[in-house]
Design an enzyme around this catalytic site. Structure first.
Site, PDB file in Angstrom:
ATOM      1  N   GLY A 199      92.789 -23.955  16.396  1.00 21.03           N
ATOM      2  CA  GLY A 199      92.778 -25.200  16.007  1.00 21.03           C
ATOM      3  C   GLY A 199      91.454 -26.044  17.095  1.00 21.03           C
ATOM      4  O   GLY A 199      90.700 -25.110  17.850  1.00 21.03           O
ATOM      5  N   ASP A 232      97.940 -36.498  17.509  1.00 23.26           N
ATOM      6  CA  ASP A 232      97.582 -35.355  16.281  1.00 23.26           C
ATOM      7  C   ASP A 232      99.095 -35.119  15.574  1.00 23.26           C
ATOM      8  O   ASP A 232      99.149 -34.083  15.129  1.00 23.26           O
ATOM      9  CB  ASP A 232      96.889 -34.374  16.837  1.00 23.26           C
ATOM     10  CG  ASP A 232      96.096 -33.532  15.617  1.00 23.26           C
ATOM     11  OD1 ASP A 232      95.739 -34.071  14.637  1.00 23.26           O
ATOM     12  OD2 ASP A 232      95.593 -32.386  16.005  1.00 23.26           O
TER      13      ASP A 232
END
Length: 768
Positions: free
Chosen positions: A442, A558
């Protein structure tokens, strides 16, 4: 004296043979005598070629036409080899299957005509992820890297800012985000377009009139302050280029498929065929290599010739003891000697016992000298080993201090909340960070699966480097996260600060992500409505807990289905707090970089550049839509009107056609239909444009609890209906991505009320 002379001659021959063998021989590079082997000093080996009949062309009608034709442009002095229309070749590697090209740099300057977008459409050639990086330079710059990857659209990019020229402190091959930013490039990307933008058209930063973006080979990148001051005239007159490394292969069939058609395979005698996997090349195909013991061009008949190891480096005791064989060599002792004859097992003389006795003294002397040399070597090795060990210990102690280890140690002293792991413990747990143990990547790091003492499985996250100016804040955040006691949060077990970048150790959740379950057709069909409603309530409860229950509130920043893990009992656990921010006592938030993921990002952020608890609420609303529809938040392969799930959902709600997009697997029970409508209303509430008009996560959790019971009406309702909200002018802004990957905004009101907000860039993680 004669022995010394022969030994000196041997050393000279050995050095010369090494130099000769280390350079690439130009012979056997062309397929026919009329074919040119070079252009402007650049070697052009087959399957590449210049003249007709001198290069490989795939004649299989069932595969895309691929050509390796090169034009030697003699208008330059010296001539330049050109691929395609006007791409200059710098080098071609047969051994690595790589070609190094010059690509035009994209730019955007403060002039109506000051723009150039570069394209790189090289058919079956793909850009190398290990040999290149994507860069952007400027002081109010954001840049897009777009292309095709395995038949799907792919986009990534980065942004960079600076206020004064003195802010840019780094000159060299490092991008620190000030004046220059970088993004990694995955394997298998073709049909590439590079675009550079300026947020404010360079009106606020006067010394920086242009933005630039380009992929570049890792060994060719150099950044300096001068880059930021270049005018449009530089890009128009100099037409700057950057070297880029591409992978290439033969055709679109793998080795076994190509061998079925006999002579059509290009790998000739004394070669081996190597399949190109998707990680190396965007299409199937193959490349050839000479077998061990051979060298040359594997694509030509008799191109791979035997290497005479006896003329180069070998392990024989003396040059005269070496015997070359086809593809190999061996060492042979001369007459009167026996043994293997290499440097470790030397030849032994066949002499009588009398001669042995007479030569005993020199043998003893020689053995004594050899023993002294061995002892000195052992002492030197031990000294070097101790020096390196002290050096490594010093480096680990420095990393520990730089990453806030001493601060953390003071704060956890006497507390049993967080374990500080050593670098050796985590190397053992991950088999030295073997790539086979990677379970996720990520924007904030790489995650490995590991096993620590007691056979406990854990997830080990290699994070980004900590900003030295924010070490204490990082340590405080680690402490707070480690003390979160909620079964719906992935537990932080400990950390390691002895490495250059901190390593965080979490509990391991073994049933995948919510995103995986929704996108897998087999799993989604068994994903019942009651289970989806339970997961939604789990997520709402934990976000409410983070916002309001704990003493130091946390904004996740997020929230998305890929950051919701499921255990074996389908209990939701929120993960990836890499972007999280602890809320100060005054609850003020100032964010100067893009956080979050497209499709989930609060549209109010694009105007305020602030993320609050209500930003988590908006992202949670998008997750509710995924649970309702099992669609992705952003779907590049769909028509433009359907790409942004939030925007498409609001349009359907306005048209009273909600069940056009609801997953058909959950609409069988009338009671569930009623609950689905209520969850859709809650999602609509969460997706309001203004954060103040959205519910809190506590209200959303209570709303979901009421929907689950469904015996009574939910406690919380929106103060205005959606139609009333539209009539009041408070429009919901959805984010749409066009065919070029550009980000635009669109209202869910009238067509005449379209607005254009500033573009923004967010790295897309795994590319979905």
């Amino acid at each position: 004296m004669g022995y010394q002379k022969h030994f000196l001659i041997f050393l000279i021959i050995l050095v010369l043979t090494r130099l000769i063998s280390g350079s690439e021989a130009p012979e056997s590079l062309v397929i026919a005598s009329h074919c040119s082997s070079t252009c402007g000093g650049i070697t052009i080996p087959y399957p590449f070629g210049i003249e007709e009949g001198c290069y490989y062309k795939d004649k299989d009608d069932n595969s895309p036409t691929t050509t390796m034709k090169i034009k030697c442009n003699h208008t330059f002095n010296p001539p330049k080899p050109i691929l395609g229309r006007n791409i200059r070749i710098l080098n071609i590697s047969l051994q690595e299957g790589e070609i190094r090209l010059n690509n035009r740099i994209s730019y955007s300057c403060n002039n109506p005509s000051g723009r150039w977008d570069s394209w790189m459409n090289l058919r079956t050639f793909t850009i190398s992820s290990s040999k290149n990086m994507f860069l952007a330079t400027g002081c109010d710059t954001y840049a897009w890297f777009k292309g095709k990857r395995y038949g799907k659209n792919y986009s990534t990019g980065c942004m960079t800012t600076c206020n004064e020229i003195d802010d840019v402190l780094v000159n060299g091959n490092i991008c620190n985000g000030v004046g220059c930013c970088e993004a990694s490039i995955p394997d298998g990307v073709t049909n590439i377009t590079i675009t550079a933008y300026s947020y404010n058209n360079h009106t606020q930063v006067k010394f920086n009139p242009c933005s630039a973006a380009y992929p570049v080979a890792n060994d060719a990148f150099h950044f300096s302050q001068e880059t930021l001051t270049r005018e449009l005239s530089y890009y128009l007159n100099e037409k700057p280029w950057a070297p880029v490394v591409y992978n290439w292969g033969i055709g679109t069939k793998n080795c076994s498929e190509a061998e079925k058609v006999g002579s059509r395979i290009l790998c000739k005698s004394n070669t081996e065929c190597i399949n190109l996997t998707h990680e190396q090349h965007g299409l199937d195909g193959y490349r050839c290599a000479c077998k061990k013991g051979y060298s040359g061009n594997p694509y030509l008949p008799q191109g791979c010739q035997d290497i005479d190891e006896c003329k180069g480096t070998n392990s024989c005791e003396k040059p005269g003891y070496c015997n070359n064989t086809i593809g190999d060599y061996n060492c042979v002792c001369p007459e009167g000697y026996h043994g293997i004859g290499n440097s470790t097992h030397r030849c032994i003389s066949d002499i009588s016992n009398t001669k042995k006795d007479s030569s005993l003294v020199p043998v003893i002397v020689t053995a004594g000298i050899g023993g002294v040399i061995i002892i000195l070597l052992i002492i030197s090795f031990i000294g070097y080993w101790r020096h390196e060990k002290r050096k490594m210990t010093t480096l680990r102690e420095k990393n520990f201090r730089d990453n806030g280890g001493e601060i953390l140690h003071q704060k956890v002293s006497g507390m049993d909340v967080l374990k500080i792991f050593t670098i050796q413990e985590l190397e053992n747990a991950t088999n030295k960070y073997n790539e086979a143990n990677i379970i996720g990547r990520g924007g904030f790091g790489v995650v490995y699966k590991g096993v620590i003492s007691g056979n406990q499985p854990v997830a080990i996250k290699r994070s980004l480097k900590v900003d030295p100016n924010q070490v204490e804040q990082f340590i405080n955040e680690v402490l707070v996260l480690s003390q979160i006691n909620n079964r719906h949060v992935v537990k932080l077990l400990g950390c390691c600060l002895e490495t250059e970048v901190p390593l965080l150790v979490y509990e391991f959740i073994n049933n995948g992500t919510l995103f995986d379950h929704l996108q897998d057709e087999g799993k989604a069909s068994c994903f019942t409505w009651n289970l989806r409603l339970k997961i939604a309530l789990d997520i709402a409860d934990v976000l409410s807990y983070l916002h309001t229950t704990i003493s130091t509130p946390i904004i996740h920043r997020d929230m998305k289905s890929m950051n919701v893990l499921l255990d074996e009992s389908y209990t939701a656990k929120v993960a990836d707090f890499g972007a999280s921010k602890i809320v100060p006592l005054d609850h003020g938030q100032i964010d100067t970089m893009v956080i979050g993921t497209q499709g989930y990002l609060d549209p109010e952020y694009m105007q305020t550049f602030e993320l609050t608890e209500k930003s988590d609420v908006y992202s949670f609303g998008v997750v509710l839509l995924e649970l309702l529809t099992k669609e992705k938040a952003l779907s590049y392969g769909k028509p433009e009107a359907e790409r942004c799930l939030a925007m498409y959902f609001l349009r359907k709600m306005k048209e009273d056609r909600l069940f056009d997009i609801v997953d058909k697997n959950i609409t069988n029970d009338p009671k569930q239909v009623a609950q689905i409508k209520e969850v859709a209303n809650l999602a609509k509430w969460c997706l309001r444009l203004k954060g103040d008009d959205r519910p809190t996560m506590k209200e959303a959790a209570m709303e979901l609890e009421g929907i689950r019971r469904m015996g009574s009406q939910p406690k919380y309702k929106a103060e205005k209906s959606f139609d009333q909200l539209e009539n009041s002018g408070n429009y919901m802004v959805g984010i749409a991505i066009d065919d070029d990957g550009n980000t635009n905004t669109n209202t869910s009101g009238k067509d005449s009320d379209l607005h254009s907000l500033p573009h923004f860039v967010s790295t897309l993680g795994d590319g979905r």
